[in-house]
Design a protein around this motif. Structure first.
Motif, mmCIF file in Angstrom:
data_model
loop_
_atom_site.group_PDB
_atom_site.id
_atom_site.type_symbol
_atom_site.label_atom_id
_atom_site.label_comp_id
_atom_site.label_asym_id
_atom_site.label_seq_id
_atom_site.Cartn_x
_atom_site.Cartn_y
_atom_site.Cartn_z
ATOM 1 N N HIS A 1 24.851 -26.188 19.753
ATOM 2 C CA HIS A 1 26.289 -25.890 19.795
ATOM 3 C C HIS A 1 26.726 -25.070 18.578
ATOM 4 N N PHE A 2 26.298 -25.481 17.397
ATOM 5 C CA PHE A 2 26.846 -24.856 16.181
ATOM 6 C C PHE A 2 26.087 -23.604 15.726
ATOM 7 N N PHE A 3 24.787 -23.565 15.901
ATOM 8 C CA PHE A 3 24.056 -22.353 15.517
ATOM 9 C C PHE A 3 24.100 -21.332 16.645
ATOM 10 N N GLY A 4 24.238 -21.806 17.867
ATOM 11 C CA GLY A 4 24.320 -20.902 19.011
ATOM 12 C C GLY A 4 22.966 -20.640 19.643
ATOM 13 N N LYS A 5 23.039 -20.245 20.907
ATOM 14 C CA LYS A 5 21.834 -20.044 21.720
ATOM 15 C C LYS A 5 20.883 -19.012 21.091
ATOM 16 N N GLU A 6 21.455 -17.902 20.642
ATOM 17 C CA GLU A 6 20.606 -16.814 20.129
ATOM 18 C C GLU A 6 19.808 -17.256 18.900
ATOM 19 N N LYS A 7 20.503 -17.886 17.947
ATOM 20 C CA LYS A 7 19.815 -18.328 16.721
ATOM 21 C C LYS A 7 18.776 -19.408 17.038
ATOM 22 N N CYS A 8 19.090 -20.255 18.020
ATOM 23 C CA CYS A 8 18.132 -21.311 18.398
ATOM 24 C C CYS A 8 16.893 -20.688 19.036
ATOM 25 N N GLU A 9 17.105 -19.676 19.866
ATOM 26 C CA GLU A 9 15.951 -19.004 20.493
ATOM 27 C C GLU A 9 15.099 -18.306 19.436
ATOM 28 N N THR B 1 13.252 -29.069 -4.590
ATOM 29 C CA THR B 1 12.794 -27.671 -4.545
ATOM 30 C C THR B 1 14.010 -26.758 -4.327
ATOM 31 N N ASP B 2 13.758 -25.463 -4.103
ATOM 32 C CA ASP B 2 14.860 -24.551 -3.771
ATOM 33 C C ASP B 2 14.902 -24.271 -2.273
ATOM 34 N N THR B 3 14.058 -24.962 -1.524
ATOM 35 C CA THR B 3 13.911 -24.666 -0.091
ATOM 36 C C THR B 3 14.907 -25.444 0.758
ATOM 37 N N ILE B 4 15.719 -24.698 1.503
ATOM 38 C CA ILE B 4 16.637 -25.353 2.445
ATOM 39 C C ILE B 4 16.126 -25.028 3.848
ATOM 40 N N SER B 5 15.532 -25.996 4.482
ATOM 41 C CA SER B 5 14.863 -25.726 5.758
ATOM 42 C C SER B 5 15.817 -25.194 6.827
ATOM 43 N N TYR B 6 17.037 -25.708 6.873
ATOM 44 C CA TYR B 6 17.991 -25.216 7.882
ATOM 45 C C TYR B 6 18.189 -23.700 7.741
ATOM 46 N N CYS B 7 18.310 -23.219 6.495
ATOM 47 C CA CYS B 7 18.520 -21.780 6.258
ATOM 48 C C CYS B 7 17.289 -20.998 6.719
ATOM 49 N N ASN B 8 16.114 -21.504 6.377
ATOM 50 C CA ASN B 8 14.881 -20.811 6.744
ATOM 51 C C ASN B 8 14.658 -20.800 8.255
ATOM 52 N N ILE B 9 14.915 -21.908 8.894
ATOM 53 C CA ILE B 9 14.643 -22.014 10.325
ATOM 54 C C ILE B 9 15.649 -21.198 11.145
ATOM 55 N N PHE B 10 16.924 -21.314 10.801
ATOM 56 C CA PHE B 10 17.955 -20.664 11.629
ATOM 57 C C PHE B 10 18.424 -19.319 11.058
ATOM 58 N N SER B 11 17.750 -18.863 10.001
ATOM 59 C CA SER B 11 18.077 -17.559 9.393
ATOM 60 C C SER B 11 19.567 -17.427 9.082
ATOM 61 N N VAL B 12 20.070 -18.409 8.346
ATOM 62 C CA VAL B 12 21.458 -18.340 7.883
ATOM 63 C C VAL B 12 21.470 -18.470 6.362
ATOM 64 N N SER B 13 22.528 -17.935 5.739
ATOM 65 C CA SER B 13 22.650 -18.050 4.287
ATOM 66 C C SER B 13 23.117 -19.472 3.954
ATOM 67 N N LYS B 14 23.031 -19.816 2.670
ATOM 68 C CA LYS B 14 23.484 -21.152 2.245
ATOM 69 C C LYS B 14 24.977 -21.319 2.538
ATOM 70 N N ASP B 15 25.754 -20.254 2.308
ATOM 71 C CA ASP B 15 27.201 -20.333 2.570
ATOM 72 C C ASP B 15 27.479 -20.549 4.058
ATOM 73 N N GLU B 16 26.743 -19.824 4.895
ATOM 74 C CA GLU B 16 26.928 -20.001 6.354
ATOM 75 C C GLU B 16 26.558 -21.426 6.762
ATOM 76 N N LEU B 17 25.457 -21.911 6.183
ATOM 77 C CA LEU B 17 25.020 -23.267 6.512
ATOM 78 C C LEU B 17 26.074 -24.295 6.093
ATOM 79 N N MET B 18 26.637 -24.095 4.901
ATOM 80 C CA MET B 18 27.645 -25.050 4.416
ATOM 81 C C MET B 18 28.865 -25.082 5.334
#
Lengths: 226, 80
Positions: free
Chosen positions: A103-111, A30-47
């Motif tokens: 650690h990598f996404f940070g407290k705020e994004k995890c919350e 599919t085109d769905t990247i769950s990490y991007c959707n869950i942590f509200s980051v772009s594909k580039d940020e995720l990479m």
């Protein structure tokens, strides 16, 4: 193919290819990247984050360079598969990944991700301790149909069985919609042992599928099948 | 770890895992607590960092195997 076919352990020079493998396996066609959707980051940020995570090489979960085997055909990377023994170091892969995310996404994004993680947890399937876990199965398009993914999986199983002959089972989680993968694993002896379906379609805004399945096999069955 | 810190940590566990009877011990692991999932693990780390005004390193989080390890980490990080 055999003359120019090599399986080897991944190393840091493979990180970009492993990111491609992780993302493609994650998207399950599919085109769905769950990490991007869950942590509200772009594909580039995720990479970039995946690159940093992989550089840490934390064993016992699917974002670890040295837990990957790579298939090389004619000098070209053709596929990759990750495998580890669940809980081998005393902590489940799920909790290791949580610590990594924190650690990598940070407290705020995890919350901020908490609500979406709660929805995603509906499809969480327990990985059994001391079972070999197979993840991030990926073969480049031009090399598909050659049985590379199963060669990688079987090699992982052979390697782990050689280190510890008390290991008995191997498990794999996949989206139910990934029928070609399901059929491929079935060929080498995997059978469905668990299925979880979300109770609402909201989950499809986050994950690539609303149903996850777990397949497993006895190690000896797969090794005898070869 | 001093008793008041243990009590403070216990209160965090009760809040995160929504269990008012939960009693932590050094040998307790995630397997011993029903609601210790990926999600609650994130909350636990966050709550502990905030409550004790500390910051965990990745390698510390990865090496943590049980509540005793967590207690030792907090003790080391809060030692004057």
């Amino acid at each position: 193919m055999d003359n120019n076919f090599i399986l080897r352990q991944a190393n840091d020079s493979d990180i970009d290819f492993l990111i491609e493998a992780i993302l493609n396996a994650e998207m399950s066609g599919t085109d769905t990247i769950s990490y991007c959707n869950i942590f509200s980051v772009s594909k580039d940020e995720l990479m970039k984050i995946l690159h940093d995570v992989l550089e840490e090489d934390i064993q016992g979960q699917e974002l670890c360079v040295s837990d990957f085997l790579i298939a090389i055909i004619d000098g070209e990377r053709a596929g990759a598969v990750c495998a580890w023994v669940e809980g081998a170091e005393g902590t489940s892969s799920a909790l290791l990944k949580s610590s990594i995310f924190f650690h990598f996404f940070g407290k705020e994004k995890c919350e901020q991700a908490a609500e979406k993680l709660k929805i995603a947890e509906q499809l969480a399937i327990h990985r059994e301790q001391t079972c070999i876990q197979i993840e991030s199965v990926y073969v480049c398009k031009k090399f598909r149909g050659l049985g590379i993914s199963n060669k990688l999986i079987c090699q992982h199983i052979k390697n782990y069985a050689a280190i510890d002959n008390s290991l008995e089972k191997v498990q794999i989680l996949l989206a139910k919609t990934n029928e070609s993968a399901y059929r491929s694993y079935e060929k080498i002896g995997f059978k469905i042992t668990c299925e979880k379906q979300a109770d609402n379609q909201e989950i499809l805004k986050i994950l690539p599928s609303d149903t996850m399945i777990q397949m497993e096999s006895l190690i000896k069955n797969i090794l005898n099948n070869k | 770890m001093e008793q008041n810190s243990i009590d403070k940590l216990n209160a965090i566990f009760r809040k995160v895992f929504e269990d008012n009877a939960l009693q932590i011990s050094a040998t307790m692991t995630a397997d011993d607590v029903d609601k210790w999932t990926s999600l609650t693990h994130l909350s636990l780390i966050s709550e502990v960092e905030d409550a004790f005004s500390i910051k965990f390193k990745l390698k510390e989080l990865i090496a943590m195997k049980n509540v005793g390890d967590l207690m030792k980490l907090i003790e080391n990080k809060t030692a004057a």
